[in-house]
Structures are given as C-alpha cells and as structure tokens.
Design an enzyme around this catalytic site. Structure first.
Site, PDB file in Angstrom:
ATOM      1  CG  ASP A  31       4.247   4.164 -19.442  1.00  9.84           C
ATOM      2  OD1 ASP A  31       4.570   3.264 -19.276  1.00  9.84           O
ATOM      3  OD2 ASP A  31       4.257   5.279 -19.050  1.00  9.84           O
ATOM      4  CG  LEU A  33       7.511   7.505 -20.762  1.00 10.27           C
ATOM      5  CD1 LEU A  33       8.175   8.138 -22.438  1.00 10.27           C
ATOM      6  CD2 LEU A  33       7.587   6.113 -20.470  1.00 10.27           C
ATOM      7  CE1 TYR A 139      -3.452   1.194  -6.002  1.00  8.03           C
ATOM      8  CE2 TYR A 139      -2.992  -0.167  -3.938  1.00  8.03           C
ATOM      9  CZ  TYR A 139      -2.333   0.401  -5.475  1.00  8.03           C
ATOM     10  OH  TYR A 139      -1.983  -0.833  -5.599  1.00  8.03           O
ATOM     11  CG  PHE A 167      -0.870 -10.522  -1.013  1.00  6.61           C
ATOM     12  CD1 PHE A 167      -1.573 -10.452  -2.285  1.00  6.61           C
ATOM     13  CD2 PHE A 167      -1.220 -10.352  -0.142  1.00  6.61           C
ATOM     14  CE1 PHE A 167      -2.838 -11.205  -1.576  1.00  6.61           C
ATOM     15  CE2 PHE A 167      -2.089 -10.188   0.192  1.00  6.61           C
ATOM     16  CZ  PHE A 167      -3.318 -10.701  -0.678  1.00  6.61           C
ATOM     17  CD  GLN A 203      10.945   7.338   9.285  1.00  7.47           C
ATOM     18  OE1 GLN A 203      10.220   8.022   8.660  1.00  7.47           O
ATOM     19  NE2 GLN A 203      11.053   8.873  10.588  1.00  7.47           N
ATOM     20  NE  ARG A 218       1.874  -4.454   3.762  1.00  6.64           N
ATOM     21  CZ  ARG A 218       1.257  -3.600   5.376  1.00  6.64           C
ATOM     22  NH1 ARG A 218       0.960  -5.252   6.376  1.00  6.64           N
ATOM     23  NH2 ARG A 218       0.422  -2.796   5.505  1.00  6.64           N
ATOM     24  N   GLY A 283      -3.808   3.897   6.790  1.00  2.96           N
ATOM     25  CA  GLY A 283      -4.286   2.959   5.952  1.00  2.96           C
ATOM     26  C   GLY A 283      -3.731   1.677   5.785  1.00  2.96           C
ATOM     27  CG  ASP A 284       0.868   0.961   6.175  1.00  2.00           C
ATOM     28  OD1 ASP A 284       0.651   0.377   4.454  1.00  2.00           O
ATOM     29  OD2 ASP A 284       2.076   1.269   5.771  1.00  2.00           O
TER      30      ASP A 284
HETATM   31  N1  UDP Z   1       7.414   0.456   5.718  1.00  2.00           N
HETATM   32  C1  UDP Z   1       8.193   0.515   6.786  1.00  2.00           C
HETATM   33  N2  UDP Z   1       9.269   1.449   6.487  1.00  2.00           N
HETATM   34  C2  UDP Z   1       9.469   1.773   5.186  1.00  2.00           C
HETATM   35  C3  UDP Z   1       8.922   2.170   4.642  1.00  2.00           C
HETATM   36  C4  UDP Z   1       7.685   1.168   4.399  1.00  2.00           C
HETATM   37  O1  UDP Z   1       8.342   0.112   8.136  1.00  2.00           O
HETATM   38  O2  UDP Z   1      10.541   3.243   5.182  1.00  2.00           O
HETATM   39  C5  UDP Z   1       6.592  -0.981   6.327  1.00  2.00           C
HETATM   40  C6  UDP Z   1       4.967  -0.931   5.689  1.00  2.00           C
HETATM   41  O3  UDP Z   1       4.143   0.385   6.443  1.00  2.00           O
HETATM   42  C7  UDP Z   1       4.190  -1.445   5.477  1.00  2.00           C
HETATM   43  C8  UDP Z   1       5.985  -2.666   4.409  1.00  2.00           C
HETATM   44  O4  UDP Z   1       6.280  -2.186   5.004  1.00  2.00           O
HETATM   45  O5  UDP Z   1       4.054  -2.255   5.829  1.00  2.00           O
HETATM   46  C9  UDP Z   1       5.787  -2.334   3.169  1.00  2.00           C
HETATM   47  O6  UDP Z   1       5.488  -1.097   2.960  1.00  2.00           O
HETATM   48  P1  UDP Z   1       5.546  -0.872   1.384  1.00  2.00           P
HETATM   49  O7  UDP Z   1       5.339   0.656   0.843  1.00  2.00           O
HETATM   50  O8  UDP Z   1       6.636  -0.904   0.883  1.00  2.00           O
HETATM   51  O9  UDP Z   1       4.459  -1.741   0.471  1.00  2.00           O
HETATM   52  P2  UDP Z   1       2.685  -1.373   0.976  1.00  2.00           P
HETATM   53  O10 UDP Z   1       2.279  -2.819   1.334  1.00  2.00           O
HETATM   54  O11 UDP Z   1       2.264  -0.005   1.593  1.00  2.00           O
HETATM   55  O12 UDP Z   1       2.338  -1.987  -0.478  1.00  2.00           O
END
Ligand code: UDP
Length: 346
Positions: A31, A33, A139, A167, A203, A218, A283-284
């Site tokens: 690692d 670190l 990513y 996931f 948020q 998710r 990207g979500d």
């Molecule tokens: N999310 C959110 N508010 C936050 C952080 C994340 O609404 O402060 C949402 C994000 O858009 C996603 C889900 O929560 O749909 C999970 O996000 P996370 O970053 O934990 O994991 P990811 O799915 O990006 O790997």
C-alpha cells in the site's frame, strides 16, 4: 495461501485482510498509504510494504506470493471525470505492472476490485454480469481496461482471474475496530451520519429522476460481506479457476433510494436529519442494483447484512470515530471539514 493484498490499508482492503488472516492465509500488504490507514492493520500478523505500483520494483514484495487481491487504485467518479489521465495511470498502468510482476514471480491467482461503474447507465436493473459494459466515466473505463487485461492473461499465462464488480460498499466492523475513513468524504452513508451528528444538512443529488421517489437507487452491501466474498473468490481463483477469467457482481439484489437511506439513518440514530435537494452529480446513473445470482450459485456467497444493519454499524463507528482512525489518537473532532470528495471502492 501466501497472499499479497494491494491497497490492504484501505476501506474494503483492511476488512479483507482480516477475513484472509482468519481463514488461515499468510498475508502481505502492499500500500502506498495515499488514502489508506496503517492504523487499520495495527496488531495484525502480516508483512507491510509501503510502495507505489506505478513506480517501485514489485518483484521483491511479491517474492514467494501465490495469489494477489488487488484493491489499490483510484475510485472516485467525479474526480475521474476531472482527471482522467490520473485514473488511467494509477488504475490501468499500476495493474499492468502488477500483472507483469506476478507473471515473473510465478503468482497466478488474482482477485480484482472492479465496479458496477463498468456497466455505465444500464438498460434495466437488476444488472447481470453479461449486461453490456459501456462505462460513462474514466473511473469505469479504467477499471474495465483492467478486466480486459485479466481476461487475456488468464488465457495466455494460465492465471486464475476474478473481477468483483462492487455495488455500494458501506458499514463498519461489529467490534468497532474498523470503519470508513475517507478525507474528504463523498459517500452517502457517512455524509448522512455526519449530518446526524452535527445537525448540518445532507444534500440529495437529484430529486427528479425516473425512480420510485425521484432519488438515486443504489445497492448497499456491508463491507464484512464483501470481505468474505473476496476470500471465497480468491480460493476459487487459485484452485479450479486457473486459466479462466470470471466476473461477479457483489450486491444484495435490493436497491434503496437516497430518501430510504436517510429514513434508515433517522431510525438508527434517533435524530432528525435535515436533507436538502441538490442537482444530480455528473456521471451518476439513476439506478444501479445487482443481479446477485451468479455469486450465490458459483461462490456460495450470500450477503448477511441488510440496510438497517449497515447503517447501525456505520453509526456506531461514526460516533466513536468522528475523526476516523485519528480519533483513536485523541484527535476527536479534529476533522471539522467532514464533507467534500474522496476515495472509494465501488
Ligand atoms: N449522494 C447524495 N448525497 C451525498 C452523497 C451521495 O445524494 O452527499 C447520492 C449519489 O448521487 C448516489 C448515491 O448517493 O446516487 C450513492 O453515492 P456514493 O457517493 O455513496 O456512491 P456511488 O454510487 O457514487 O458509488
């Protein structure tokens, strides 16, 4: 087996190191670190090598090793959109150097941290492993490029290669010794719990999406369950899996919306949690849920923890470690800037 774990000081890595040791494997952690925590491995019987997969000679660290669990890498979607070259260098070049070094020392089994982000925006959920992989971020693309390398070296060099497509990893150890510690933190569950602890707002990224309540769906899986899946995958890769590449989704098969996670956190914490609508993150995808059948059928893997158990364990860790591992050194509250962006494996 003698196993090297790259990124073993990271979140999922440290849980997996423990699971491997408990199963009787001999573990060596590699690692740099950059984001991991040496404290997460404190007191464990293992050899630790601080090194950079992209630069340092790897053969000495891999000498005598039969198998590798490869976590080390960059894992933040928004950062990868801004800095794609960093993602290709660390994830793709680092993995290529690792595979070449494994080949030279004769280590032939590898389990790789891949991600559901390799699927991109899925045609439908749940997502099975044979769903087309069309990543929409650097990513996801950089992780997919490593899956391609693994398939090719499995055939050419007789490697047993398993890609685990995570996931959403979440949760903490039942004994309170290990948990999520990213700085800054971007992940939903720790951010909700930080809001619960401090009374600030969390948020919600996207409230008008095509899902049951308008927020992202998710598939959250407990990190202890993930760690067990790595052990099962490793034992398969090093045995009947030699000469073959296989991919497995690691999820529960059940999706939760952001609002449902907040509701579970209100229940677990007994606190009012203020939530604020915000624009979606670039990207979500709106929904990512695993079809978890292949891992059940071929690895005998069944997740044991549900969302409530995940949130409860994460809350116990978060309350006792508001500054992450630094809390154990009396640094409680030192990390005032608990929100922002950071690293993850999923
Ligand atoms: N999310 C959110 N508010 C936050 C952080 C994340 O609404 O402060 C949402 C994000 O858009 C996603 C889900 O929560 O749909 C999970 O996000 P996370 O970053 O934990 O994991 P990811 O799915 O990006 O790997």
């Amino acid at each position: 087996m003698k196993v090297a774990v790259t990124g073993g000081a990271g979140y999922i890595g440290a849980f997996t190191v423990r699971a491997l040791l408990e199963a009787g494997h001999e573990v060596r952690v590699l690692d740099d670190l950059s984001t991991g925590h040496r404290e997460a491995l404190a007191g464990l019987p293992l050899r630790f090598e601080q090194l950079d997969l992209c630069r340092d000679p790897l053969e000495p660290a891999l000498d005598g090793v039969q198998a590798v669990v490869h976590f080390a890498g960059k894992a933040l979607v928004p950062e990868s959109v801004r800095e794609p070259a960093l993602y290709y260098r660390v994830n793709a070049v680092g993995s290529l150097r690792l595979l070449e070094a494994m080949h030279r020392v004769g280590a032939r089994a590898i389990v790789f941290s891949s991600t559901c982000a390799t699927y991109g925006v899925p045609d439908a959920v749940p997502i099975a492993e044979d769903h087309p992989q069309r990543p929409v971020t650097a990513y996801g693309s950089s992780k997919l490029s490593v899956e391609h390398m693994l398939r090719d070296v499995a055939h050419a060099w007789g490697f047993g290669a398993v890609a685990l497509r995570y996931f959403n990893a979440a949760g903490a150890a039942a004994d309170g010794s290990l948990g999520e510690d990213h700085d800054p933190e971007t992940h939903l569950i720790p951010r909700i719990l930080e809001a619960a602890r401090t009374g600030t707002a969390v948020q919600i990224f996207g409230t008008d999406l095509p899902t049951r309540d308008g927020t992202c769906v998710r598939d959250y899986i407990h990190v202890d369950d993930l760690a067990r899946a790595h052990r099962l995958a490793l034992e398969r890769a090093g045995d009947e899996g030699l000469g073959r590449f296989e991919a497995f989704n690691l999820g529960t098969g059940r999706g939760s919306t952001v609002r449902e996670v907040i509701a579970a956190a209100r229940e677990a914490t007994g606190r009012e949690i203020v939530a604020q609508p915000a624009p979606p993150r670039p990207g979500d995808p709106p929904a990512l849920v695993a079809d978890a059948r292949r891992a059940r059928e071929r690895l005998g893997f069944e997740p044991e923890h549900d969302l409530d158990a995940i949130v409860r364990s994460a809350w116990a860790w978060h309350r006792s470690h508001p500054a992450g591992y630094a809390s154990d050194n009396g640094a409680v509250g030192a990390r005032a800037k608990a929100v922002g962006e950071c690293e993850r494996g999923g």
